[in-house]
Design a protein around this motif. Structure first.
Motif, PDB file in Angstrom:
ATOM      1  N   HIS A  99       0.844  -1.189   0.000  1.00  0.00           N
ATOM      2  CA  HIS A  99       0.000   0.000   0.000  1.00  0.00           C
ATOM      3  C   HIS A  99       0.888   1.251   0.000  1.00  0.00           C
ATOM      4  CE1 HIS A  99      -3.309   2.676   0.688  1.00  0.00           C
ATOM      5  NE2 HIS A  99      -2.726   3.146   1.773  1.00  0.00           N
ATOM      6  N   TYR A 100       0.583   2.180  -0.899  1.00  0.00           N
ATOM      7  CA  TYR A 100       1.278   3.456  -0.963  1.00  0.00           C
ATOM      8  C   TYR A 100       0.260   4.539  -0.617  1.00  0.00           C
ATOM      9  CZ  TYR A 100       4.989   0.989  -3.402  1.00  0.00           C
ATOM     10  OH  TYR A 100       6.007   0.124  -3.729  1.00  0.00           O
ATOM     11  N   HIS A 101       0.541   5.276   0.450  1.00  0.00           N
ATOM     12  CA  HIS A 101      -0.332   6.366   0.875  1.00  0.00           C
ATOM     13  C   HIS A 101       0.483   7.649   0.813  1.00  0.00           C
ATOM     14  CE1 HIS A 101      -3.650   8.383   2.771  1.00  0.00           C
ATOM     15  NE2 HIS A 101      -2.861   8.819   3.742  1.00  0.00           N
ATOM     16  N   LEU A 102       0.001   8.629   0.028  1.00  0.00           N
ATOM     17  CA  LEU A 102       0.738   9.868  -0.200  1.00  0.00           C
ATOM     18  C   LEU A 102      -0.086  11.077   0.250  1.00  0.00           C
ATOM     19  CD1 LEU A 102       2.001   8.898  -3.713  1.00  0.00           C
ATOM     20  CD2 LEU A 102       3.317   8.930  -1.609  1.00  0.00           C
ATOM     21  N   PRO A 103       0.035  11.478   1.507  1.00  0.00           N
ATOM     22  CA  PRO A 103      -0.659  12.668   1.962  1.00  0.00           C
ATOM     23  C   PRO A 103      -0.058  13.928   1.337  1.00  0.00           C
ATOM     24  CG  PRO A 103      -0.046  11.263   3.805  1.00  0.00           C
ATOM     25  CD  PRO A 103       0.688  10.768   2.594  1.00  0.00           C
ATOM     26  N   LEU A 104      -0.910  14.923   1.145  1.00  0.00           N
ATOM     27  CA  LEU A 104      -0.481  16.220   0.639  1.00  0.00           C
ATOM     28  C   LEU A 104      -0.990  17.282   1.593  1.00  0.00           C
ATOM     29  CD1 LEU A 104       0.764  17.964  -1.701  1.00  0.00           C
ATOM     30  CD2 LEU A 104      -1.545  18.004  -2.685  1.00  0.00           C
ATOM     31  N   LEU A 105      -0.056  18.042   2.162  1.00  0.00           N
ATOM     32  CA  LEU A 105      -0.399  19.181   3.012  1.00  0.00           C
ATOM     33  C   LEU A 105      -0.266  20.413   2.134  1.00  0.00           C
ATOM     34  CD1 LEU A 105       1.600  18.170   6.198  1.00  0.00           C
ATOM     35  CD2 LEU A 105      -0.781  17.652   5.631  1.00  0.00           C
ATOM     36  N   LEU A 106      -1.349  21.150   2.010  1.00  0.00           N
ATOM     37  CA  LEU A 106      -1.475  22.156   0.979  1.00  0.00           C
ATOM     38  C   LEU A 106      -1.782  23.532   1.548  1.00  0.00           C
ATOM     39  CD1 LEU A 106      -1.953  22.708  -2.102  1.00  0.00           C
ATOM     40  CD2 LEU A 106      -4.310  21.982  -1.713  1.00  0.00           C
ATOM     41  N   SER A 107      -1.202  24.555   0.929  1.00  0.00           N
ATOM     42  CA  SER A 107      -1.592  25.950   1.158  1.00  0.00           C
ATOM     43  C   SER A 107      -1.424  26.654  -0.187  1.00  0.00           C
ATOM     44  CB  SER A 107      -0.738  26.599   2.250  1.00  0.00           C
ATOM     45  OG  SER A 107       0.551  26.881   1.774  1.00  0.00           O
ATOM     46  N   PRO A 108      -1.961  27.845  -0.350  1.00  0.00           N
ATOM     47  CA  PRO A 108      -1.865  28.507  -1.659  1.00  0.00           C
ATOM     48  C   PRO A 108      -0.432  28.749  -2.141  1.00  0.00           C
ATOM     49  CG  PRO A 108      -3.539  29.564  -0.323  1.00  0.00           C
ATOM     50  CD  PRO A 108      -2.809  28.600   0.574  1.00  0.00           C
ATOM     51  N   TYR A 109       0.530  28.840  -1.213  1.00  0.00           N
ATOM     52  CA  TYR A 109       1.902  29.179  -1.616  1.00  0.00           C
ATOM     53  C   TYR A 109       2.943  28.176  -1.145  1.00  0.00           C
ATOM     54  CZ  TYR A 109      -0.379  33.352  -3.123  1.00  0.00           C
ATOM     55  OH  TYR A 109      -1.232  34.204  -3.753  1.00  0.00           O
ATOM     56  N   GLY A 110       2.490  26.977  -0.829  1.00  0.00           N
ATOM     57  CA  GLY A 110       3.428  25.950  -0.423  1.00  0.00           C
ATOM     58  C   GLY A 110       2.733  24.605  -0.244  1.00  0.00           C
ATOM     59  N   TYR A 111       3.511  23.537  -0.279  1.00  0.00           N
ATOM     60  CA  TYR A 111       2.970  22.207  -0.042  1.00  0.00           C
ATOM     61  C   TYR A 111       4.084  21.292   0.412  1.00  0.00           C
ATOM     62  CZ  TYR A 111       4.836  20.866  -4.648  1.00  0.00           C
ATOM     63  OH  TYR A 111       5.661  20.619  -5.718  1.00  0.00           O
ATOM     64  N   THR A 112       3.673  20.202   1.028  1.00  0.00           N
ATOM     65  CA  THR A 112       4.610  19.152   1.405  1.00  0.00           C
ATOM     66  C   THR A 112       3.907  17.816   1.266  1.00  0.00           C
ATOM     67  OG1 THR A 112       6.226  18.479   3.084  1.00  0.00           O
ATOM     68  CG2 THR A 112       4.074  19.146   3.883  1.00  0.00           C
ATOM     69  N   THR A 113       4.686  16.795   1.049  1.00  0.00           N
ATOM     70  CA  THR A 113       4.141  15.445   0.941  1.00  0.00           C
ATOM     71  C   THR A 113       5.125  14.481   1.586  1.00  0.00           C
ATOM     72  OG1 THR A 113       3.199  13.826  -0.580  1.00  0.00           O
ATOM     73  CG2 THR A 113       5.137  15.037  -1.350  1.00  0.00           C
ATOM     74  N   TYR A 114       4.655  13.302   1.859  1.00  0.00           N
ATOM     75  CA  TYR A 114       5.476  12.274   2.478  1.00  0.00           C
ATOM     76  C   TYR A 114       4.807  10.936   2.267  1.00  0.00           C
ATOM     77  CZ  TYR A 114       1.998  12.854   6.169  1.00  0.00           C
ATOM     78  OH  TYR A 114       0.817  12.948   6.856  1.00  0.00           O
ATOM     79  N   ARG A 115       5.501   9.872   2.554  1.00  0.00           N
ATOM     80  CA  ARG A 115       4.870   8.556   2.487  1.00  0.00           C
ATOM     81  C   ARG A 115       4.213   8.268   3.818  1.00  0.00           C
ATOM     82  NH1 ARG A 115       6.742   2.587   0.555  1.00  0.00           N
ATOM     83  NH2 ARG A 115       4.676   1.711   0.896  1.00  0.00           N
ATOM     84  N   GLY A 116       2.918   8.113   3.767  1.00  0.00           N
ATOM     85  CA  GLY A 116       2.149   7.797   4.976  1.00  0.00           C
ATOM     86  C   GLY A 116       1.971   6.296   5.113  1.00  0.00           C
ATOM     87  N   SER A 117       1.093   5.938   6.002  1.00  0.00           N
ATOM     88  CA  SER A 117       0.833   4.510   6.222  1.00  0.00           C
ATOM     89  C   SER A 117      -0.627   4.181   6.015  1.00  0.00           C
ATOM     90  CB  SER A 117       1.250   4.102   7.635  1.00  0.00           C
ATOM     91  OG  SER A 117       0.569   4.874   8.585  1.00  0.00           O
TER      92      SER A 117
END
Length: 117
Positions: A99-117
């Motif tokens: 299973h690959y879970h890819l969360p995205l934390l978003l704002s209008p001028y930035g973002y981050t992602t990581y491998r979740g569980s």
């Protein structure tokens, strides 16, 4: 008998600027075809009210490199906000049956992602 579990892919988008889940955000998925050296469209989905999206379930698609395109420009237009990003693309190498879970934390001028569980 083939006991291959298959891979699955999901995402969860949170709008950190508003402190809420990013509901109804379109996510388009492409798979890289090694033979043609081109991206092939797989499907498009939208996040649910909790910002979650099961892109595909086990055994639906082969191991490959996938590209998730998050259509954040349209999302922020719906919020009457400007954004620097019309779309955010995340490429992920899904070569193992897991299973690959890819969360995205978003704002209008930035973002981050990581491998979740």
């Amino acid at each position: 008998m083939n006991t291959r579990r298959g891979l699955s892919l999901s995402t969860h988008v949170l709008d950190t600027s508003l402190g809420t889940a990013a509901a109804n955000l379109k996510v388009t998925v492409h798979r890289f075809d090694d033979e043609s050296q081109k991206w092939q469209a797989v499907r498009a989905k939208q996040t649910d009210p909790d910002g979650r999206c099961n892109v595909f379930e086990q055994s639906e698609f082969p191991s490959a490199t996938y590209k998730l395109t998050f259509h954040v420009g349209a999302y922020y237009v719906g919020k009457n906000l400007k954004t620097l990003y019309p779309a955010i693309e995340i490429l992920v190498d899904c070569t193992d049956d897991q299973h690959y879970h890819l969360p995205l934390l978003l704002s209008p001028y930035g973002y981050t992602t990581y491998r979740g569980s």
